[in-house]
Design an enzyme around this catalytic site. Structure first.
Site, PDB file in Angstrom:
ATOM      1  N   GLN A 116       2.022  -2.723   6.794  1.00 60.49           N
ATOM      2  CA  GLN A 116       1.243  -1.796   5.970  1.00 60.49           C
ATOM      3  C   GLN A 116      -0.174  -1.718   6.536  1.00 60.49           C
ATOM      4  O   GLN A 116      -0.969  -2.653   6.402  1.00 60.49           O
ATOM      5  CB  GLN A 116       1.242  -2.266   4.527  1.00 60.49           C
TER       6      GLN A 116
ATOM      7  N   ALA B 256       2.348   1.283  -6.309  1.00 57.84           N
ATOM      8  CA  ALA B 256       2.880   1.061  -4.963  1.00 57.84           C
ATOM      9  C   ALA B 256       2.008   1.724  -3.895  1.00 57.84           C
ATOM     10  O   ALA B 256       1.022   2.405  -4.193  1.00 57.84           O
ATOM     11  CB  ALA B 256       4.314   1.572  -4.891  1.00 57.84           C
ATOM     12  N   HIS B 257       2.422   1.532  -2.646  1.00 54.88           N
ATOM     13  CA  HIS B 257       1.613   2.012  -1.522  1.00 54.88           C
ATOM     14  C   HIS B 257       1.525   3.532  -1.481  1.00 54.88           C
ATOM     15  O   HIS B 257       2.449   4.246  -1.850  1.00 54.88           O
ATOM     16  CB  HIS B 257       2.139   1.462  -0.187  1.00 54.88           C
ATOM     17  N   ASN B 258       0.345   4.008  -1.052  1.00 58.25           N
ATOM     18  CA  ASN B 258       0.051   5.431  -0.851  1.00 58.25           C
ATOM     19  C   ASN B 258      -0.041   6.241  -2.141  1.00 58.25           C
ATOM     20  O   ASN B 258      -0.110   7.469  -2.091  1.00 58.25           O
ATOM     21  CB  ASN B 258       1.084   6.096   0.075  1.00 58.25           C
TER      22      ASN B 258
END
Length: 356
Positions: free
Chosen positions: A200, A241-243
């Site tokens: 990531q 979560a990511h993004n």
């Protein structure tokens, strides 16, 4: 320790209200209507609380002009248009503030880190290489700032918080205990029956006046950054979560989960335990009621719900049986049956009209 007292006229001035009564009265705290004593200030937020207000022992009341007329036996008031907002403002007057500055002896700080002289760094805090901590920021004990993390001015970082992944926090951000900002996002590439970890490489950007509760996880982006705009407020036990990109002034209640790469608009409300699938877009000014599950884009403002509300267990079991039976019948068959029933009704109505 001596308790700080505040005059009623001083408190009235702070909320831009109108004073009715004795301005020299001293108050040591705010309190609820039922537990207030004569040295406490309280507020009445609507007519439904008037019965409690009439028997309250509080020394003064924050009310609207209309509500005051229902309390003729009371003597001291702060008159405002919005009692709840005035209460919110005054909580900061009575809040116990941390006035310490400096760095505790047990803190471990990399020589390259830049720490404001007016900041406070608590016991056993670890601050990594090239970190920045702004003016008047408080970082409580056992918190870790990994390399390249930046924390702005007037922030409060509670104990046992981890901020990593080069996350950047602007001013007046509050993060409560045991939350992780910038942890590794849940990214894996499936191949030949195995999951292959994706590093990531993004970060987390947090705007001004953001509040994040305890035991939350806000993951850094895979490539792009995870973003929380100004004024976002987040309850405890929330997973982002990511993004993910969350618009300004959006509120997220406890136990919500937001999957990766979803964009949530401005001024939204997610009530408790909502789930939002990944790669979706939610418009501005959307409210999701508790335990809603979002599996498609929401393009228009409004209130949305999903799921079945609570009702008596035996009734619920019968309903589930009927739903399953309904699911076993093809939709075309149901439509044909309804059309047939409608035709019969129209035929009966026609016959009845002819007989008239």
């Amino acid at each position: 320790m001596k308790v700080q007292q505040y005059r009623l006229d001083e408190l009235t001035h702070l909320v831009k209200g109108e004073l009715i009564g004795e301005g020299s009265l001293q108050f040591s705290n705010l309190a609820s209507l039922e537990n207030a004593e004569v040295n406490h200030l309280t507020f009445v937020n609507g007519e439904k609380h008037l019965d409690q207000a009439k028997v309250s022992r509080a020394g003064a009341y924050i009310v609207t002009a209309a509500l005051k007329e229902h309390l003729p036996e009371k003597d001291n008031f702060i008159i405002v248009d919005n009692p709840y907002l005035a209460f919110a403002i005054l909580t900061h007057v009575f809040d116990k503030k941390i006035s310490s500055t400096g760095i505790e002896s047990t803190a471990q700080i990399h020589p390259s880190a830049v720490i404001s002289e007016t900041a406070y760094i608590g016991h056993y805090v670890v601050i990594g290489e090239n970190c920045v901590v702004g003016d008047n920021t408080v970082i409580q004990s056992h918190t870790k700032l990994d390399d390249n993390v930046e924390v702005g001015k007037d922030c409060f970082i509670d104990s046992h918080v981890t901020i990593t992944g080069g996350s950047k926090l602007r001013d007046r951000v509050r993060i409560h205990s045991s939350t992780v900002i910038g942890g590794e996002g849940f990214g894996f590439a499936p191949y030949q029956g195995k999951w292959h970890r994706i590093a990531q490489l993004g970060s987390v950007l947090i705007g001004n006046d953001v509040r994040i509760g305890s035991n939350c996880s806000i993951d850094r982006g895979a490539l792009d950054n995870t973003i929380l705009e100004d004024g976002v407020i987040i309850d405890n036990l929330v997973q982002i979560a990511h993004n993910v990109h969350i618009g300004s002034n959006t509120a997220i209640a406890a136990k919500c989960g937001i999957a990766g790469s979803t964009k949530i608009g401005k001024n939204c409300i997610l009530a408790g335990a909502c789930g939002v699938a990944g790669h979706l877009s939610i418009a501005d000014n959307v409210t999701l009621t508790g335990m809603s599950m979002v599996t498609k884009n929401i393009s228009e403002a409004g209130t949305y719900s999903s799921g079945t509300g609570l009702f008596e267990n035996n009734h619920w079991k019968k309903t589930i049986v009927r739903l399953r039976q309904l699911a076993d019948v093809p939709l075309t068959q149901i439509t044909k049956r309804l059309d047939h029933i409608q035709a019969q009704i129209e035929s009966l109505e026609s016959t009845f009209n002819l007989r008239k």
